[in-house]
Scaffold this motif. Sequence first.
Motif, PDB file in Angstrom:
ATOM      1  N   TRP A 201     -20.449 -30.839  14.830  1.00 56.44           N
ATOM      2  CA  TRP A 201     -20.604 -31.363  13.464  1.00 56.44           C
ATOM      3  C   TRP A 201     -19.459 -32.300  13.090  1.00 56.44           C
ATOM      4  CZ3 TRP A 201     -21.390 -25.963  10.676  1.00 56.44           C
ATOM      5  CH2 TRP A 201     -22.515 -25.338  11.232  1.00 56.44           C
ATOM      6  N   THR A 202     -18.283 -31.996  13.602  1.00 58.92           N
ATOM      7  CA  THR A 202     -17.102 -32.747  13.148  1.00 58.92           C
ATOM      8  C   THR A 202     -16.726 -33.868  14.109  1.00 58.92           C
ATOM      9  OG1 THR A 202     -15.682 -31.106  14.229  1.00 58.92           O
ATOM     10  CG2 THR A 202     -16.141 -30.759  11.905  1.00 58.92           C
ATOM     11  N   LYS A 203     -17.445 -33.973  15.195  1.00 54.23           N
ATOM     12  CA  LYS A 203     -17.183 -34.982  16.223  1.00 54.23           C
ATOM     13  C   LYS A 203     -17.141 -36.392  15.626  1.00 54.23           C
ATOM     14  CE  LYS A 203     -18.986 -35.444  20.917  1.00 54.23           C
ATOM     15  NZ  LYS A 203     -20.053 -34.822  21.715  1.00 54.23           N
ATOM     16  N   GLY A 204     -16.041 -37.081  15.873  1.00 51.85           N
ATOM     17  CA  GLY A 204     -15.937 -38.472  15.420  1.00 51.85           C
ATOM     18  C   GLY A 204     -15.740 -38.644  13.922  1.00 51.85           C
ATOM     19  N   ALA A 205     -15.601 -37.540  13.204  1.00 47.19           N
ATOM     20  CA  ALA A 205     -15.441 -37.644  11.745  1.00 47.19           C
ATOM     21  C   ALA A 205     -13.967 -37.798  11.392  1.00 47.19           C
ATOM     22  CB  ALA A 205     -16.031 -36.422  11.046  1.00 47.19           C
ATOM     23  N   GLN A 206     -13.703 -38.812  10.622  1.00 48.42           N
ATOM     24  CA  GLN A 206     -12.361 -39.074  10.118  1.00 48.42           C
ATOM     25  C   GLN A 206     -11.941 -37.903   9.207  1.00 48.42           C
ATOM     26  OE1 GLN A 206     -12.724 -43.081   8.603  1.00 48.42           O
ATOM     27  NE2 GLN A 206     -11.457 -42.514   6.836  1.00 48.42           N
ATOM     28  N   ALA A 207     -10.691 -37.435   9.345  1.00 48.15           N
ATOM     29  CA  ALA A 207     -10.239 -36.325   8.498  1.00 48.15           C
ATOM     30  C   ALA A 207     -10.053 -36.798   7.064  1.00 48.15           C
ATOM     31  CB  ALA A 207      -8.930 -35.756   9.034  1.00 48.15           C
ATOM     32  N   GLY A 208     -10.292 -35.905   6.120  1.00 50.68           N
ATOM     33  CA  GLY A 208     -10.110 -36.251   4.724  1.00 50.68           C
ATOM     34  C   GLY A 208      -8.644 -36.213   4.330  1.00 50.68           C
ATOM     35  N   ASN A 209      -8.391 -36.743   3.145  1.00 50.14           N
ATOM     36  CA  ASN A 209      -7.034 -36.778   2.633  1.00 50.14           C
ATOM     37  C   ASN A 209      -6.996 -36.060   1.289  1.00 50.14           C
ATOM     38  OD1 ASN A 209      -4.400 -37.394   2.725  1.00 50.14           O
ATOM     39  ND2 ASN A 209      -4.663 -39.635   2.662  1.00 50.14           N
ATOM     40  N   GLY A 210      -7.682 -34.931   1.240  1.00 51.53           N
ATOM     41  CA  GLY A 210      -7.740 -34.156   0.001  1.00 51.53           C
ATOM     42  C   GLY A 210      -8.781 -34.633  -0.985  1.00 51.53           C
TER      43      GLY A 210
ATOM     44  N   VAL B 194     -16.207 -25.859   6.423  1.00 52.70           N
ATOM     45  CA  VAL B 194     -15.975 -26.841   7.487  1.00 52.70           C
ATOM     46  C   VAL B 194     -15.370 -28.114   6.882  1.00 52.70           C
ATOM     47  CG1 VAL B 194     -17.110 -28.334   9.190  1.00 52.70           C
ATOM     48  CG2 VAL B 194     -17.742 -25.912   9.034  1.00 52.70           C
ATOM     49  N   LEU B 195     -15.878 -28.540   5.751  1.00 60.89           N
ATOM     50  CA  LEU B 195     -15.324 -29.732   5.090  1.00 60.89           C
ATOM     51  C   LEU B 195     -13.872 -29.489   4.674  1.00 60.89           C
ATOM     52  CD1 LEU B 195     -18.449 -30.726   2.949  1.00 60.89           C
ATOM     53  CD2 LEU B 195     -17.448 -32.101   4.797  1.00 60.89           C
ATOM     54  N   GLU B 196     -13.631 -28.290   4.161  1.00 63.57           N
ATOM     55  CA  GLU B 196     -12.269 -27.927   3.749  1.00 63.57           C
ATOM     56  C   GLU B 196     -11.315 -27.971   4.944  1.00 63.57           C
ATOM     57  OE1 GLU B 196     -12.634 -24.835   0.486  1.00 63.57           O
ATOM     58  OE2 GLU B 196     -11.236 -23.867   1.904  1.00 63.57           O
ATOM     59  N   GLN B 197     -11.755 -27.406   6.057  1.00 65.61           N
ATOM     60  CA  GLN B 197     -10.913 -27.385   7.258  1.00 65.61           C
ATOM     61  C   GLN B 197     -10.679 -28.789   7.798  1.00 65.61           C
ATOM     62  OE1 GLN B 197     -12.940 -24.635   9.913  1.00 65.61           O
ATOM     63  NE2 GLN B 197     -12.273 -22.839   8.759  1.00 65.61           N
ATOM     64  N   ASN B 198     -11.461 -29.749   7.320  1.00 64.91           N
ATOM     65  CA  ASN B 198     -11.283 -31.129   7.774  1.00 64.91           C
ATOM     66  C   ASN B 198     -10.656 -32.026   6.717  1.00 64.91           C
ATOM     67  OD1 ASN B 198     -12.551 -31.719  10.657  1.00 64.91           O
ATOM     68  ND2 ASN B 198     -13.622 -30.021   9.694  1.00 64.91           N
ATOM     69  N   GLY B 199      -9.950 -31.404   5.804  1.00 62.73           N
ATOM     70  CA  GLY B 199      -9.113 -32.185   4.911  1.00 62.73           C
ATOM     71  C   GLY B 199      -9.692 -32.518   3.547  1.00 62.73           C
ATOM     72  N   TYR B 200     -10.816 -31.920   3.189  1.00 60.53           N
ATOM     73  CA  TYR B 200     -11.406 -32.196   1.876  1.00 60.53           C
ATOM     74  C   TYR B 200     -11.157 -31.047   0.904  1.00 60.53           C
ATOM     75  CZ  TYR B 200     -13.472 -36.120   4.206  1.00 60.53           C
ATOM     76  OH  TYR B 200     -13.620 -37.292   4.906  1.00 60.53           O
ATOM     77  N   THR B 201     -11.158 -31.362  -0.373  1.00 61.32           N
ATOM     78  CA  THR B 201     -11.044 -30.353  -1.412  1.00 61.32           C
ATOM     79  C   THR B 201     -12.452 -30.077  -1.911  1.00 61.32           C
ATOM     80  OG1 THR B 201      -8.937 -31.323  -2.028  1.00 61.32           O
ATOM     81  CG2 THR B 201      -9.922 -29.778  -3.599  1.00 61.32           C
ATOM     82  N   VAL B 202     -12.953 -28.897  -1.602  1.00 62.37           N
ATOM     83  CA  VAL B 202     -14.375 -28.639  -1.808  1.00 62.37           C
ATOM     84  C   VAL B 202     -14.612 -27.709  -2.989  1.00 62.37           C
ATOM     85  CG1 VAL B 202     -16.460 -27.717  -0.738  1.00 62.37           C
ATOM     86  CG2 VAL B 202     -14.804 -28.971   0.654  1.00 62.37           C
TER      87      VAL B 202
END
Length: 267
Positions: free
Chosen positions: A156-165, A188-196
Amino acid sequence: KENANGIGSQTDYEIIGIEPGAGLMKLTRDAIKDYGLNDWQLIEGSSAAMVAELRKAYNNQEPIIVTGWSPHWMFSSFNLKYLEDPNNSFGGSEDIHTIVRKGLEQDAPGAYKILDQFSWETSDMEEVMVDIADGMDPSEAAVKWIDAHQDKVVQWTKGAQAGNGESINLVYVAWDTEIASTNVIGKVLEQNGYTVTLRQVEVGPMFAGIANGSADAMVAAWLPGTHLEYYNTYKDDIVDLGANLQGTKNGLVVPEYVDIDSIEDLN
Ligand code: PBE
């Protein structure tokens, strides 16, 4: 009035429904018409109240008819069966789609990509649902599933740019299926740098929120049948990212011990 097998009087001619706006309620109202079940009443309530009624009846081995859907943990906790639907009022098997707001791809490309790549199986969702039904906090159940299924999460996260909050607002309805999926994708979104944020709403506002941009995404659109009206109302103002799960089902459900097999038997 009494129908031949007595099921009507045993259940007070009541079909135990869920939230009034649910697609399943509309399908059930259609079925009541299609089968000419004029004596029967569809009771509005909530998914949680429906399961509570089912549990109570089941523990007393009393007849009960509920509106049901799969995937659902209730099929592993109780011996249940779908009533046959020869008129196909409930339609066939469906998919659950991920839908996002316009502009999300530009505003949060990484989150968009993860949402687009989110896809899992009925058995995955059921694992999360069973833990929640057993009393685990939904966000804990989500983390447990994520830790145990890194192979899928990596896809799911392959190639996805990490978030910056950046903040991502997910909307969902408190159906057991959607509590599970929304918590998992949220983590999953949270673990990739988003505030969910997860916001629980009714089904109409869920679609409207994505369409008017007050919400970013949802993973809860049952198509092509259950949510067709909502979909058609908003289709020009939303972005449909396709199925995240395939093979759902809707229908009328009774415990195995109830001695009828078809919706026709309610007549
Ligand atoms: N459901 C579960 C929903 C969709 C998810 C079948 C209860 C409904 O709108 O009926």
